[in-house]
Motif scaffolding. Sequence first.
Motif, PDB file in Angstrom:
ATOM      1  N   SER A  96      22.103   4.646 -24.940  1.00 53.01           N
ATOM      2  CA  SER A  96      22.230   5.664 -23.901  1.00 53.01           C
ATOM      3  C   SER A  96      21.966   7.057 -24.440  1.00 53.01           C
ATOM      4  CB  SER A  96      23.637   5.607 -23.286  1.00 53.01           C
ATOM      5  OG  SER A  96      23.883   4.361 -22.695  1.00 53.01           O
ATOM      6  N   THR A  97      22.616   7.392 -25.545  1.00 53.17           N
ATOM      7  CA  THR A  97      22.477   8.751 -26.060  1.00 53.17           C
ATOM      8  C   THR A  97      21.097   9.010 -26.648  1.00 53.17           C
ATOM      9  OG1 THR A  97      23.442   8.130 -28.203  1.00 53.17           O
ATOM     10  CG2 THR A  97      24.951   8.949 -26.501  1.00 53.17           C
ATOM     11  N   SER A  98      20.430   7.958 -27.104  1.00 54.93           N
ATOM     12  CA  SER A  98      19.059   8.160 -27.594  1.00 54.93           C
ATOM     13  C   SER A  98      18.131   8.582 -26.466  1.00 54.93           C
ATOM     14  CB  SER A  98      18.534   6.883 -28.261  1.00 54.93           C
ATOM     15  OG  SER A  98      18.370   5.848 -27.317  1.00 54.93           O
ATOM     16  N   ALA A  99      18.526   8.279 -25.217  1.00 56.46           N
ATOM     17  CA  ALA A  99      17.769   8.727 -24.044  1.00 56.46           C
ATOM     18  C   ALA A  99      18.338  10.021 -23.477  1.00 56.46           C
ATOM     19  CB  ALA A  99      17.791   7.633 -22.977  1.00 56.46           C
ATOM     20  N   GLY A 100      19.341  10.589 -24.145  1.00 55.83           N
ATOM     21  CA  GLY A 100      19.941  11.837 -23.696  1.00 55.83           C
ATOM     22  C   GLY A 100      20.987  11.675 -22.614  1.00 55.83           C
ATOM     23  N   VAL A 101      21.385  10.427 -22.318  1.00 58.18           N
ATOM     24  CA  VAL A 101      22.304  10.156 -21.214  1.00 58.18           C
ATOM     25  C   VAL A 101      23.742  10.078 -21.735  1.00 58.18           C
ATOM     26  CG1 VAL A 101      22.914   8.534 -19.382  1.00 58.18           C
ATOM     27  CG2 VAL A 101      20.507   8.907 -19.971  1.00 58.18           C
ATOM     28  N   PRO A 102      24.663  10.857 -21.174  1.00 56.86           N
ATOM     29  CA  PRO A 102      26.066  10.799 -21.608  1.00 56.86           C
ATOM     30  C   PRO A 102      26.725   9.475 -21.244  1.00 56.86           C
ATOM     31  CG  PRO A 102      25.847  12.238 -19.716  1.00 56.86           C
ATOM     32  CD  PRO A 102      24.457  11.878 -20.121  1.00 56.86           C
ATOM     33  N   VAL A 103      27.761   9.124 -22.010  1.00 55.89           N
ATOM     34  CA  VAL A 103      28.422   7.832 -21.871  1.00 55.89           C
ATOM     35  C   VAL A 103      29.927   8.028 -21.704  1.00 55.89           C
ATOM     36  CG1 VAL A 103      28.819   5.579 -22.915  1.00 55.89           C
ATOM     37  CG2 VAL A 103      26.698   6.814 -23.400  1.00 55.89           C
ATOM     38  N   VAL A 104      30.493   7.375 -20.679  1.00 59.13           N
ATOM     39  CA  VAL A 104      31.944   7.306 -20.507  1.00 59.13           C
ATOM     40  C   VAL A 104      32.374   5.877 -20.837  1.00 59.13           C
ATOM     41  CG1 VAL A 104      33.877   7.494 -18.905  1.00 59.13           C
ATOM     42  CG2 VAL A 104      31.931   9.052 -18.710  1.00 59.13           C
ATOM     43  N   VAL A 105      33.385   5.731 -21.689  1.00 62.99           N
ATOM     44  CA  VAL A 105      33.870   4.400 -22.042  1.00 62.99           C
ATOM     45  C   VAL A 105      35.364   4.299 -21.769  1.00 62.99           C
ATOM     46  CG1 VAL A 105      32.112   4.097 -23.825  1.00 62.99           C
ATOM     47  CG2 VAL A 105      34.349   5.028 -24.450  1.00 62.99           C
ATOM     48  N   GLY A 106      35.821   3.083 -21.585  1.00 68.38           N
ATOM     49  CA  GLY A 106      37.244   2.836 -21.398  1.00 68.38           C
ATOM     50  C   GLY A 106      37.515   1.356 -21.448  1.00 68.38           C
ATOM     51  N   GLY A 107      38.800   1.010 -21.465  1.00 69.19           N
ATOM     52  CA  GLY A 107      39.191  -0.385 -21.505  1.00 69.19           C
ATOM     53  C   GLY A 107      40.204  -0.652 -22.595  1.00 69.19           C
ATOM     54  N   PRO A 108      40.934  -1.760 -22.502  1.00 69.93           N
ATOM     55  CA  PRO A 108      41.996  -2.049 -23.462  1.00 69.93           C
ATOM     56  C   PRO A 108      41.558  -2.062 -24.915  1.00 69.93           C
ATOM     57  CG  PRO A 108      42.152  -3.518 -21.568  1.00 69.93           C
ATOM     58  CD  PRO A 108      40.878  -2.744 -21.405  1.00 69.93           C
ATOM     59  N   ALA A 109      40.340  -2.510 -25.203  1.00 70.70           N
ATOM     60  CA  ALA A 109      39.893  -2.592 -26.597  1.00 70.70           C
ATOM     61  C   ALA A 109      39.760  -1.218 -27.241  1.00 70.70           C
ATOM     62  CB  ALA A 109      38.567  -3.332 -26.684  1.00 70.70           C
ATOM     63  N   LEU A 110      39.626  -0.180 -26.414  1.00 70.04           N
ATOM     64  CA  LEU A 110      39.479   1.176 -26.942  1.00 70.04           C
ATOM     65  C   LEU A 110      40.812   1.888 -27.087  1.00 70.04           C
ATOM     66  CD1 LEU A 110      36.268   1.981 -24.958  1.00 70.04           C
ATOM     67  CD2 LEU A 110      36.438   1.820 -27.434  1.00 70.04           C
ATOM     68  N   GLY A 111      41.905   1.212 -26.735  1.00 72.40           N
ATOM     69  CA  GLY A 111      43.233   1.768 -26.976  1.00 72.40           C
ATOM     70  C   GLY A 111      43.660   2.782 -25.939  1.00 72.40           C
ATOM     71  N   GLY A 112      44.776   3.431 -26.228  1.00 70.39           N
ATOM     72  CA  GLY A 112      45.393   4.346 -25.280  1.00 70.39           C
ATOM     73  C   GLY A 112      45.075   5.795 -25.501  1.00 70.39           C
ATOM     74  N   ASP A 113      44.105   6.104 -26.350  1.00 68.78           N
ATOM     75  CA  ASP A 113      43.670   7.482 -26.551  1.00 68.78           C
ATOM     76  C   ASP A 113      42.184   7.472 -26.883  1.00 68.78           C
ATOM     77  OD1 ASP A 113      43.390   6.915 -29.370  1.00 68.78           O
ATOM     78  OD2 ASP A 113      45.535   7.300 -29.616  1.00 68.78           O
TER      79      ASP A 113
END
Length: 340
Positions: free
Chosen positions: A169-186
């Motif tokens: 995504s970022t190689s195309a200049g597009v910002p990324v929002v991520v979330g979910g239990p595997a990414l923890g609480g912060d």
Amino acid sequence: MQRLDPAPEVLEEYEAAVAASDRPRVVALVDKMLDDGMAPLSVLTDVVATSQRVIGQRWQRGEWSVAQEHAATAMAMAATEVVARRAAEVPVTCGHVIVTCAEREWHWLPAAIIGCVLRTAGWQTTPLGPATSPLRLSQYIQDVGPEAVAISCSVLGSIPTTRRFIEASTSAGVPVVVGGPALGGDAVRAAALGATAWAADAVGALEAMDALPVVVSPVSPLPEAPAQEQGALELAHADLVDRVIRQWSVTADEASGPEQTALRAVARDAVPQTLHAVSAALLTGDPRPVSETALWTGELLAHRGVEVGPAIEEMGRVLGATLLDYPLSTGLISEHFRLG
């Protein structure tokens, strides 16, 4: 942001319909909630997602089988689809976002909920579904030109592929929002992977989308030594899992009986999860997945009658011996794979 929290009896009725796998009743209940004025966001987060968390806890305590959990997830998807049909009528007033899960991530429900919430807020959404390849994501980015990509990451095994999505995504200049239990609480793991923003939940996703930059730079390379070791672990994953299962007494015990068989199945699931936790810690520099997985495994075993302390200590010893050729991983197990 309109919210109308469900009355306890509404949630109880919905959970009963889900437990009974009564799809027509689930659909009718969600339609009624919306007709009665409950906000779509509240239906999705306070009813559907809340019920799913309860179901996950029932499985963890050994009260529900995997089959029951999967059936309940199908009911939750039916409920989400009801809201999605209503959301499709909302005019598009924001930009375009691709909603997806990376390879190895088959838990589509959280992403479907996020996509539905974004659509009700006026975002145009393109859902790519679970376990999408980086090549497919790159093609869609090229074809639709989104303002953002939203990635749901529920299991630690999809942390490496989520990183590949962030790179695409970022190689195309597009910002990324991520979330979910595997990414923890912060935001620690999300930031380490190079995500533009992290969201704790659906409300956080809406807020994060509103604050995204128009364009981003490609992410920097990950630290070389841990990234190389994680890659080696990935290549040897199946063999390492097999070696641990054959040596850990909880999984190696071939005693007969339904309770013992169920215990072995759960414990054998915990072994790859632990190795995925080590990989996640290597890629993010955050050791918490290792200690969190030790606690999670301990809770699974405790609810199935195992003396937890000795079992986890033995598992740690077996893991340490199995990962002897992986020094960073061995250090993580030695320091963080414990209950306290």
